[in-house]
Design an enzyme around this catalytic site. Structure first.
Site, short mmCIF file in Angstrom:
data_model
loop_
_atom_site.label_atom_id
_atom_site.label_comp_id
_atom_site.label_asym_id
_atom_site.label_seq_id
_atom_site.Cartn_x
_atom_site.Cartn_y
_atom_site.Cartn_z
CG ASN A 1 59.86 84.78 -4.51
OD1 ASN A 1 58.73 84.93 -4.95
ND2 ASN A 1 60.93 85.03 -5.23
CB THR B 1 65.26 85.81 -6.27
OG1 THR B 1 65.49 87.00 -7.04
CG2 THR B 1 64.21 84.95 -6.95
CG PHE C 1 62.30 79.36 -12.88
CD1 PHE C 1 61.45 80.45 -13.04
CD2 PHE C 1 63.67 79.58 -12.99
CE1 PHE C 1 61.95 81.73 -13.29
CE2 PHE C 1 64.18 80.86 -13.24
CZ PHE C 1 63.30 81.93 -13.38
NE ARG D 1 64.19 93.76 -8.14
CZ ARG D 1 63.94 92.57 -8.70
NH1 ARG D 1 62.71 92.22 -9.06
NH2 ARG D 1 64.91 91.71 -8.88
CE LYS E 1 56.35 86.54 -6.90
NZ LYS E 1 57.60 85.82 -7.29
NE ARG F 1 60.99 88.06 -3.40
CZ ARG F 1 61.42 88.43 -4.60
NH1 ARG F 1 62.65 88.89 -4.76
NH2 ARG F 1 60.63 88.35 -5.65
CE1 TYR G 1 57.52 86.98 -12.62
CE2 TYR G 1 55.50 85.78 -12.10
CZ TYR G 1 56.57 86.59 -11.71
OH TYR G 1 56.66 87.00 -10.40
CG HIS H 1 56.52 90.74 -9.40
ND1 HIS H 1 57.54 90.29 -10.20
CD2 HIS H 1 56.09 91.91 -9.96
CE1 HIS H 1 57.69 91.13 -11.21
NE2 HIS H 1 56.83 92.12 -11.09
CD GLU I 1 56.65 93.65 -14.10
OE1 GLU I 1 56.62 94.28 -13.02
OE2 GLU I 1 57.49 92.78 -14.35
#
Ligand code: ATP
Ligand code: MG
Length: 138
Positions: free
Chosen positions: A113, A92, A58, A86, A10, A103, A50, A116, A127
């Site tokens: 964070n 998150t 958010f 993950r 990100k 993270r 998203y 993704h 995606e």
């Protein structure tokens, strides 16, 4: 069985010059990079990506953040890639992320964070197709 997932480094993590460290950790954990690009998403492109979160409070803030600077987008492959990535990302909210996760190491807060990862096979298919054409995925 080999599986593919979509990873995004990100804007917070790219601007902090931590993209290379993330890629190193991914490769050290057995993920192969099938395709990779650095792009600066428009707000609309971030909103499309998203779209599942469009009703969330958010959503506007998240898509503004995701379009504030360049991201590095990758298709990763390994056995059990979706769940394993993950786990490597961590929770998150970095406050809840286990030690050693991406993270825990690179995120600032629940929004900024660092990374993704697709959360299911269905999400991964959507995606990956959002960013890469079939010709880029051989
Ligand atoms: P990602 O989809 O980016 O991998 P995730 O699956 O862990 O993250 P989601 O619930 O899908 O979490 O949320 C998508 C993203 O929206 C989060 O990664 C984070 O950047 C942002 N986000 C989630 N919850 C909040 C919140 N309560 N406040 C602000 N931003 C949030
Ligand atoms: Mg998610």
């Amino acid at each position: 069985m080999k599986e593919r997932t979509l990873s995004i480094i990100k804007p917070d993590c790219v601007s902090a010059h931590n993209a290379g460290k993330v890629i190193d950790i991914l490769e050290s954990n057995g993920f192969s990079i099938i395709a990779m690009k650095k792009i600066h998403l428009t707000k609309k492109q971030a909103e499309g990506f998203y779209i599942v979160h469009k009703e969330r409070p958010f959503y506007d803030s998240l898509t503004t953040f995701m379009s504030e600077g360049p991201v590095v987008v990758m298709v990763l492959e390994k056995d059990n890639a979706i769940a394993d990535y993950r786990e490597l990302m961590g929770a998150t909210n970095p406050k809840d992320a286990k030690e050693g996760t991406l993270r825990e190491q690179f995120a600032t807060d629940i929004e900024r964070n660092a990374v993704h990862g697709s959360d299911s096979k269905e999400s991964a298919d959507f995606e990956i197709g959002y960013f890469f054409s079939a010709l880029e995925l051989v």
